[in-house]
Structures are given as structure tokens and as C-alpha cells.
Design an enzyme around this catalytic site. Sequence first.
Site, mmCIF file in Angstrom:
data_model
loop_
_atom_site.group_PDB
_atom_site.id
_atom_site.type_symbol
_atom_site.label_atom_id
_atom_site.label_comp_id
_atom_site.label_asym_id
_atom_site.label_seq_id
_atom_site.Cartn_x
_atom_site.Cartn_y
_atom_site.Cartn_z
ATOM 1 N N ASP A 267 0.035 5.185 1.054
ATOM 2 C CA ASP A 267 -0.077 6.132 2.173
ATOM 3 C C ASP A 267 -0.125 5.409 3.513
ATOM 4 O O ASP A 267 -0.927 4.498 3.709
ATOM 5 C CB ASP A 267 -1.340 6.985 2.010
ATOM 6 C CG ASP A 267 -1.192 7.982 0.877
ATOM 7 O OD1 ASP A 267 -0.562 9.019 1.081
ATOM 8 O OD2 ASP A 267 -1.688 7.679 -0.234
ATOM 9 N N ASP B 146 -2.003 -0.280 5.739
ATOM 10 C CA ASP B 146 -2.395 0.302 7.029
ATOM 11 C C ASP B 146 -3.872 0.663 7.141
ATOM 12 O O ASP B 146 -4.330 1.051 8.204
ATOM 13 C CB ASP B 146 -1.609 1.602 7.265
ATOM 14 C CG ASP B 146 -2.100 2.727 6.369
ATOM 15 O OD1 ASP B 146 -2.277 2.475 5.163
ATOM 16 O OD2 ASP B 146 -2.344 3.834 6.873
ATOM 17 N N ASP C 188 0.870 -1.166 0.000
ATOM 18 C CA ASP C 188 0.000 0.000 0.000
ATOM 19 C C ASP C 188 0.920 1.234 0.000
ATOM 20 O O ASP C 188 2.112 1.114 0.306
ATOM 21 C CB ASP C 188 -0.859 -0.092 1.275
ATOM 22 C CG ASP C 188 -1.562 1.188 1.613
ATOM 23 O OD1 ASP C 188 -2.281 1.709 0.761
ATOM 24 O OD2 ASP C 188 -1.382 1.681 2.750
HETATM 25 O O1 LIG Z 1 -4.470 3.137 -0.369
HETATM 26 P P1 LIG Z 1 -3.558 4.227 0.072
HETATM 27 O O2 LIG Z 1 -2.331 4.348 -0.772
HETATM 28 O O3 LIG Z 1 -3.234 4.119 1.541
HETATM 29 O O4 LIG Z 1 -4.390 5.577 -0.145
HETATM 30 C C1 LIG Z 1 -5.484 5.895 0.708
HETATM 31 C C2 LIG Z 1 -5.709 7.374 0.696
HETATM 32 O O5 LIG Z 1 -4.444 7.949 0.983
HETATM 33 C C3 LIG Z 1 -4.320 9.365 0.911
HETATM 34 O O6 LIG Z 1 -4.949 9.928 2.043
HETATM 35 C C4 LIG Z 1 -4.347 9.575 3.267
HETATM 36 O O7 LIG Z 1 -2.994 10.081 3.312
HETATM 37 C C5 LIG Z 1 -2.883 11.515 3.254
HETATM 38 C C6 LIG Z 1 -1.407 11.883 3.182
HETATM 39 O O8 LIG Z 1 -0.701 11.352 4.258
HETATM 40 C C7 LIG Z 1 -3.592 12.137 4.480
HETATM 41 O O9 LIG Z 1 -3.526 13.543 4.425
HETATM 42 C C8 LIG Z 1 -5.056 11.672 4.477
HETATM 43 O O10 LIG Z 1 -5.704 12.130 5.658
HETATM 44 C C9 LIG Z 1 -5.157 10.142 4.432
HETATM 45 O O11 LIG Z 1 -6.501 9.729 4.296
HETATM 46 C C10 LIG Z 1 -4.878 9.895 -0.378
HETATM 47 O O12 LIG Z 1 -4.830 11.300 -0.370
HETATM 48 C C11 LIG Z 1 -6.266 9.364 -0.650
HETATM 49 O O13 LIG Z 1 -6.706 9.814 -1.910
HETATM 50 C C12 LIG Z 1 -6.206 7.857 -0.659
HETATM 51 O O14 LIG Z 1 -7.470 7.300 -0.939
#
Ligand SMILES: O=P(O)(O)OC[C@H]1O[C@H](O[C@H]2O[C@H](CO)[C@@H](O)[C@H](O)[C@H]2O)[C@H](O)[C@@H](O)[C@@H]1O
Length: 367
Positions: free
Chosen positions: A115, A306, A113
Site C-alpha cells: 500500500d 512508504d 511494500d
Molecule cells: O505494509 P503495507 O502494505 O503498506 O500495508 C499497510 C496498511 O495498508 C492498508 O492501509 C493503508 O492503505 C489503504 C488503501 O490505500 C488506506 O485506505 C489506509 O488508510 C492505509 O492505512 C491496509 O488496509 C492495512 O491493513 C495495512 O496495515
Amino acid sequence: MTRQSMVMPEVAVPMPPNTASLFAYPPPRAAPGVAVRKKYIQAQMDIGPGRINGWVESMRASSPTHAKAAAVLAAGAVDDERAAWMVRHPSALSKFDQIVAASKGKKIVMFLDYDGTLSPIVDDPDAAFMSDTMRRAVRRVAKHFPTAIVSGRCRDKVFEFVKLAELYYAGSHGMDIKGPTKASRHNEAKAKGVLFQPASKFLPMIEQVHDSLIEKTKCIPGSKVENNKFCVSVHFRCVDEKSWSTLAEIVKGELKEYPKLKLTQGRKVLEIRPTIKWDKGKALEFLLESLGFADCTDVLPVYIGDDRTDEDAFKVLQKRGQGVGIVVSKYPKDTHASYSLQEPAEVMEFLLRLVEWERLSRARPKW
Ligand SMILES: O=P(O)(O)OC[C@H]1O[C@H](O[C@H]2O[C@H](CO)[C@@H](O)[C@H](O)[C@H]2O)[C@H](O)[C@@H](O)[C@@H]1O
């Protein structure tokens, strides 16, 4: 397929009752009864069409502020709960030998993954950069094992962050899959050039929703609407809690106009996506099949993530009875993963150990 290929920690502790949803930390330990806990768990499930209060509760539970969680930890209030959780989901670092022993005679396929796994969670989604050291670690992993990034983000965006052309990428929660554009020794497999977009007909609808939500959320300071191509993210990490119900009303109102779209939730983010039965778990299966490992017993998928959406992949591993699910979390949470790592720094350590182990085992004489 044999059950033996599912790598579970050696400690024989039963999984907690399967609530099917991932719930965040800290659970209300001091709550006097089951009712409060039930309410808490309910609040963490994907948001249904219910009342706005329920939405806000769920938003509150979607990811604790680190300060709050750290304060509870510092107070020692949850030590017992955490210790019990760690027994059920031990550190993938401390159980490293067990994990690699299970890979004997099998091909490891790595799923990562983005983020919260390869990059730390930050306030601005556009600034969730991956460190160069992490990039080097992932590059080294990909030299030894077929490696895929599986993210909720738009595929192009996640590629901009990771910048490694030798990887497979599954963006939009797996609804946009593409094979490597750079040759590596794993690319001769069937996945070369693969492009799979099961939600392509939703593209115009998602565009409309994105544009409309940009307009409607302008009045909410701190909110951010992100176009993830086949899904839309509405971030509220930087929105004052007093405005959460207004934001929820806006998103709920938008969804009413699009019955073919549904809402799920990530870390301080509301996510709007097509109702098709496709998720990160299906993407994992699709990639394994594309790589030629469909019904193989000699493959060991390792998935590290995560977020709630990663649970779909952990569930698939559990159902297949094959592979290693590793959840990244500092705090106890309901998960279908077998092992845990606390944060991206530990993910990097795990990846580097895996590379080193593979390098040494190749050098070792086989008798
Ligand atoms: O599947 P992932 O790669 O984990 O993506 C899930 C979402 O991640 C991002 O948002 C998350 O991370 C951001 C940066 O650290 C944070 O600001 C936010 O609060 C988190 O939800 C991304 O911006 C989303 O579009 C993804 O869906």
C-alpha cells in the site's frame, strides 16, 4: 560485511538526529519554537498508554490529507525544508546510475511494500488495486531478481491484489512469510516452500480482538476493522475527526484487556499486533537468510516502502551497512531510507529502469 555495500547518496549530508520514529508532513514550519516542534514529533511516535488527547494528536499526524499538504506546498511554505530533505534523500531516479553502480558484482534482492508503494492510497482498503502496468513491471523485476512483497496486510489478501505466484510474500508486517508457489529461476534456492509464522500462537487472540472491535466500532460511521491474520487494523481515514477520540477510547480499552498485544500506527490506521520482537526488518533478514544470502557481501537488498513500519526494514539495511532503502513520499519525513521516490508511478519507473539496465548489462560484452 563491509560498510561499502551500503548505498548512500554521494552528497555528504549528515542524517538528521535519529528520532527513531517516522513523522509525517507537514511539520509546523511556522511554529515559533522548539517546544511546538517537539510536541509535533512526539505526536507521531507509536501511541503509548497515555491520555486520549495524545492518541488523537498522533492520529492527526499519521498522514496529512493530500489537499492540506498540497495547499501548504502551493503556498511555497515549505520549499526550503523540502529542498533540504531532498538533498538528504535524493530521488532514486536521479541517482539511478549511482545505485546500479553499487550493485556491480552483487545480486540484487528486491523487497516491495504494497500500500502506498505499488498501489496508491485510497479511502477503501478493499479497493487498493494495483494497476496492470505495475503488475507487469513487478513481474519483469521478478524475472531478473528474487522479489518479495512485504506488507502489513494479511498475506492472502495481498496475494489477491498482486497475483504473482513467482514472488515471496511476507504478510502481517512480516509475521507470515511464504515462498513462491510458481517456479522461477530464483526458486532453486533454499527459500522454496518456506512458511514462517512466528506469531501463530496469537491467532485466536487476534480473532477475538477483531470480532470484538467490529462490534464495538459499529457506532462510528466510516470506521473499518480489517483482519490481517496476525494483526488487526482499525482504519479512521473515513471517520469524522470529531469521533476520533471515541474510536481511540475503544481501541485503548480493548488493548487493556490484552497486555500481550501492542499498538502501532500507519497511515490513518491504528494497528494492533503481538508484542513479539518481529517486524518488516526481521522479515527482510529472514528472507535474505532463506535465500542463502545470510552473511554474504555480494548481495544488494533494495527495499522500497512508504510507511512507518517500513522504517524497521530501512533500519536493518542501515545496521547491516548493506543495501538501498528507498522511501516513497512526496513530503519530507523522518526516515532511515537513503533515497526517495514520490509516488507509486515513480516506483514503477524505477523498477522498469532497473529491468532495462539488467537486460542491457547482460547483453553487454564483458571485457
Ligand atoms: O505494509 P503495507 O502494505 O503498506 O500495508 C499497510 C496498511 O495498508 C492498508 O492501509 C493503508 O492503505 C489503504 C488503501 O490505500 C488506506 O485506505 C489506509 O488508510 C492505509 O492505512 C491496509 O488496509 C492495512 O491493513 C495495512 O496495515
